[in-house]
Scaffold this motif. Sequence first.
Motif, PDB file in Angstrom:
ATOM      1  N   THR A 171       0.887  -1.388  -0.065  1.00 38.10           N
ATOM      2  CA  THR A 171       0.116   0.068   0.024  1.00 38.10           C
ATOM      3  C   THR A 171       0.659   1.117  -0.009  1.00 38.10           C
ATOM      4  O   THR A 171       0.357   2.368   0.353  1.00 38.10           O
ATOM      5  CB  THR A 171      -0.983   0.123   1.141  1.00 38.10           C
ATOM      6  OG1 THR A 171      -0.248  -0.080   2.461  1.00 38.10           O
ATOM      7  CG2 THR A 171      -1.866  -1.183   1.136  1.00 38.10           C
ATOM      8  N   ARG A 179      -5.916   2.313   0.356  1.00 29.81           N
ATOM      9  CA  ARG A 179      -5.265   1.403   1.265  1.00 29.81           C
ATOM     10  C   ARG A 179      -6.398   0.566   1.968  1.00 29.81           C
ATOM     11  O   ARG A 179      -5.945  -0.688   1.967  1.00 29.81           O
ATOM     12  CB  ARG A 179      -4.674   2.394   2.294  1.00 29.81           C
ATOM     13  CG  ARG A 179      -3.454   1.662   3.055  1.00 29.81           C
ATOM     14  CD  ARG A 179      -2.707   2.707   3.780  1.00 29.81           C
ATOM     15  NE  ARG A 179      -1.934   2.131   4.717  1.00 29.81           N
ATOM     16  CZ  ARG A 179      -1.661   2.514   5.984  1.00 29.81           C
ATOM     17  NH1 ARG A 179      -2.598   3.365   6.323  1.00 29.81           N
ATOM     18  NH2 ARG A 179      -1.065   1.967   6.788  1.00 29.81           N
ATOM     19  N   ARG A 180      -7.282   0.928   2.303  1.00 26.62           N
ATOM     20  CA  ARG A 180      -8.294   0.128   3.105  1.00 26.62           C
ATOM     21  C   ARG A 180      -8.989  -0.905   1.873  1.00 26.62           C
ATOM     22  O   ARG A 180      -9.335  -2.070   2.445  1.00 26.62           O
ATOM     23  CB  ARG A 180      -9.390   1.362   3.664  1.00 26.62           C
ATOM     24  CG  ARG A 180      -8.793   1.834   5.060  1.00 26.62           C
ATOM     25  CD  ARG A 180      -9.742   2.274   5.818  1.00 26.62           C
ATOM     26  NE  ARG A 180      -9.247   2.939   7.114  1.00 26.62           N
ATOM     27  CZ  ARG A 180      -8.759   2.384   8.040  1.00 26.62           C
ATOM     28  NH1 ARG A 180      -9.219   0.979   8.147  1.00 26.62           N
ATOM     29  NH2 ARG A 180      -8.227   2.819   9.236  1.00 26.62           N
ATOM     30  N   TRP A 183      -6.683  -3.565   1.892  1.00 23.97           N
ATOM     31  CA  TRP A 183      -6.548  -4.670   2.937  1.00 23.97           C
ATOM     32  C   TRP A 183      -7.837  -5.434   2.844  1.00 23.97           C
ATOM     33  O   TRP A 183      -7.569  -6.726   3.353  1.00 23.97           O
ATOM     34  CB  TRP A 183      -6.944  -3.683   4.084  1.00 23.97           C
ATOM     35  CG  TRP A 183      -5.591  -2.880   4.726  1.00 23.97           C
ATOM     36  CD1 TRP A 183      -4.505  -2.906   4.017  1.00 23.97           C
ATOM     37  CD2 TRP A 183      -5.543  -2.000   5.703  1.00 23.97           C
ATOM     38  NE1 TRP A 183      -3.633  -1.764   4.820  1.00 23.97           N
ATOM     39  CE2 TRP A 183      -4.350  -1.420   5.965  1.00 23.97           C
ATOM     40  CE3 TRP A 183      -6.543  -1.684   6.798  1.00 23.97           C
ATOM     41  CZ2 TRP A 183      -4.030  -0.402   6.926  1.00 23.97           C
ATOM     42  CZ3 TRP A 183      -6.128  -0.606   7.829  1.00 23.97           C
ATOM     43  CH2 TRP A 183      -4.944  -0.159   7.758  1.00 23.97           C
ATOM     44  N   THR A 200       5.895  -4.837   5.421  1.00 24.35           N
ATOM     45  CA  THR A 200       5.512  -3.563   5.431  1.00 24.35           C
ATOM     46  C   THR A 200       6.118  -2.631   6.339  1.00 24.35           C
ATOM     47  O   THR A 200       6.751  -3.282   7.390  1.00 24.35           O
ATOM     48  CB  THR A 200       3.873  -3.456   5.728  1.00 24.35           C
ATOM     49  OG1 THR A 200       3.503  -2.153   5.885  1.00 24.35           O
ATOM     50  CG2 THR A 200       3.547  -4.062   6.958  1.00 24.35           C
ATOM     51  N   TYR A 202       4.423   0.106   7.452  1.00 22.35           N
ATOM     52  CA  TYR A 202       3.321   0.727   8.095  1.00 22.35           C
ATOM     53  C   TYR A 202       2.716  -0.247   9.147  1.00 22.35           C
ATOM     54  O   TYR A 202       2.084  -1.354   8.924  1.00 22.35           O
ATOM     55  CB  TYR A 202       2.184   0.777   7.113  1.00 22.35           C
ATOM     56  CG  TYR A 202       2.378   1.810   6.009  1.00 22.35           C
ATOM     57  CD1 TYR A 202       2.747   3.124   6.248  1.00 22.35           C
ATOM     58  CD2 TYR A 202       2.263   1.422   4.758  1.00 22.35           C
ATOM     59  CE1 TYR A 202       2.993   4.023   5.341  1.00 22.35           C
ATOM     60  CE2 TYR A 202       2.638   2.280   3.581  1.00 22.35           C
ATOM     61  CZ  TYR A 202       2.940   3.700   4.135  1.00 22.35           C
ATOM     62  OH  TYR A 202       3.139   4.586   3.000  1.00 22.35           O
ATOM     63  N   ASP A 204       0.574  -0.164  11.615  1.00 18.51           N
ATOM     64  CA  ASP A 204      -0.793  -0.291  11.873  1.00 18.51           C
ATOM     65  C   ASP A 204      -1.442  -1.257  10.699  1.00 18.51           C
ATOM     66  O   ASP A 204      -2.278  -2.036  11.041  1.00 18.51           O
ATOM     67  CB  ASP A 204      -1.551   1.010  11.650  1.00 18.51           C
ATOM     68  CG  ASP A 204      -1.349   1.678  10.318  1.00 18.51           C
ATOM     69  OD1 ASP A 204      -0.425   1.650   9.734  1.00 18.51           O
ATOM     70  OD2 ASP A 204      -2.277   2.545  10.026  1.00 18.51           O
ATOM     71  N   GLU A 205      -0.614  -1.308   9.510  1.00 20.35           N
ATOM     72  CA  GLU A 205      -1.157  -2.361   8.580  1.00 20.35           C
ATOM     73  C   GLU A 205      -1.090  -3.729   8.988  1.00 20.35           C
ATOM     74  O   GLU A 205      -2.035  -4.779   8.825  1.00 20.35           O
ATOM     75  CB  GLU A 205      -0.219  -2.065   7.243  1.00 20.35           C
ATOM     76  CG  GLU A 205      -0.655  -2.894   6.160  1.00 20.35           C
ATOM     77  CD  GLU A 205      -0.332  -2.348   4.735  1.00 20.35           C
ATOM     78  OE1 GLU A 205      -0.743  -1.377   4.030  1.00 20.35           O
ATOM     79  OE2 GLU A 205       0.951  -2.532   4.347  1.00 20.35           O
ATOM     80  N   GLN A 208      -3.452  -4.665  11.708  1.00 25.99           N
ATOM     81  CA  GLN A 208      -4.875  -4.967  11.058  1.00 25.99           C
ATOM     82  C   GLN A 208      -4.739  -6.220  10.473  1.00 25.99           C
ATOM     83  O   GLN A 208      -5.947  -6.722  10.764  1.00 25.99           O
ATOM     84  CB  GLN A 208      -5.105  -3.543  10.203  1.00 25.99           C
ATOM     85  CG  GLN A 208      -5.535  -2.369  10.831  1.00 25.99           C
ATOM     86  CD  GLN A 208      -7.015  -2.150  11.220  1.00 25.99           C
ATOM     87  OE1 GLN A 208      -7.751  -3.095  10.823  1.00 25.99           O
ATOM     88  NE2 GLN A 208      -7.038  -1.313  12.276  1.00 25.99           N
ATOM     89  N   LEU A 209      -3.844  -6.623   9.767  1.00 24.08           N
ATOM     90  CA  LEU A 209      -3.886  -7.852   9.054  1.00 24.08           C
ATOM     91  C   LEU A 209      -3.281  -8.977   9.329  1.00 24.08           C
ATOM     92  O   LEU A 209      -3.887 -10.073   9.120  1.00 24.08           O
ATOM     93  CB  LEU A 209      -3.157  -7.322   7.649  1.00 24.08           C
ATOM     94  CG  LEU A 209      -3.742  -6.345   6.521  1.00 24.08           C
ATOM     95  CD1 LEU A 209      -2.913  -5.847   5.281  1.00 24.08           C
ATOM     96  CD2 LEU A 209      -5.279  -6.595   6.091  1.00 24.08           C
TER      97      LEU A 209
END
Length: 328
Positions: A171, A179-180, A183, A200, A202, A204-205, A208-209
Motif C-alpha cells: 500500500t 489502502r483500506r 486491506w 510493510t 506501516y 498499523d497495517e 490490522q492484517l
Amino acid sequence: MTPSTATAVASAITTTGLSKSFGDKVVLAGIDLRIPEGSIFALLGPNGAGKTTTVQILSTLISADAGTAYVAGHDLTREPGAVRAAIGVTGQFSAVDGLLTAQENMILMADLNHLNRAEGRRRAAGLLDRFELTEAAAKPVSTLSGGMRRKLDLAMTLMGDPRIIFLDEPTTGLDPRSRRTMWQIIRGLAADGVTIFLTTQYLDEADQLADRIAVLDHGKLVAEGTPEELKRRIPGGHIRLQFADADALESAAALFGSVTRDDEALTLNVPGDGGVPALRSVLDTLDRASIKAEALTVHTPDLDDVFLTLTGRSRSGDDAGSPKESTR
C-alpha cells in the motif's frame, strides 16, 4: 531433513537456519519460520534488516548460503520450478505496462502462465470484476490512479492461481481509501485459503492484517507472535485522567501509588493495561472518594512501541502507525 507430512500440510512456508551473506556482511543469520496455510504473516524490521533478502530467497530469486526451506510443500533448493508454480510475487512498485490497457496486461499474464485463450480471457474477466476494474479494462494503464494500478498488479499476480503470495509494501503511496480497499482484498484472499507473506513499514497495517508477526533485526528474528502477544511484551500502559482543577488532581494523586502527574495539564497517569478490570478499579477508587475526572484516555503499547523497543531504531514520519491513545 524433510518435514513430516503433517507439518508439510499445515505449513505453507517452513525455514530452518536460513542464512545469507554478501561478502563479509551477514544479512540473514539463521532464521526459523513456520507459516500456516491460509494465514497472513507479516515480516517487520528496519531498513537493511534482511526482509527483502528473505523474500528473494523464498521466491527463488536468489539462493541461501545455508539452511533449508519448504514452500508450498516443495524443497526450495531441489524443486524451484514447483515453488515458482505455487507462488505469486507483488513488488513494492506496480509491475504493469502503462502502454497496454488493463485487460491487455491481464491477457499478457495469462499467456505467461500458459493458459489457453478461452481460459485466459475468462480468468481475466473474473479478476477484473473481483477487483472492481471492469470499467477500466479498456483504458491504458497510464491513465489509471495509483490505487487502481496496485489492484491491477495484484490481479495479474492471481492469474497464475498462486497458493502463496509475497506482498512487498502493498500500500505504499496509496491514499487512505485505496489502502483500506487493498486491506479488504488481502483479507479476502486469506479467507479463500491463500497464504499471504507481507512486508510493510506501516505498523498499523501489520496490526490490522497479520495473524502472526515476526520482527527481524540485523538478520536475526528478535520476536514472533500475534500482534497482541507482541504488544503485551512491552511495558508502559497507563490510564490518563484529567481533572477540572488542581485540588481534584491533588486529591486523586493521593489515592494511587505509583503515578505520574502533569500539574499544568491537570492530568494523572495511572499504570494499567487498559483492560476492563483496571479501568473499573480506577473508576471505583475515584467514585469512593467522590472525585470526578473530566476525561479519561487509555494508552496501551502498540506495534510502534514493539518496533522501537525491539530494534532500538526510529522510523521516518512516512512510516508512522496508528494513534496510541483512545478516548473513552
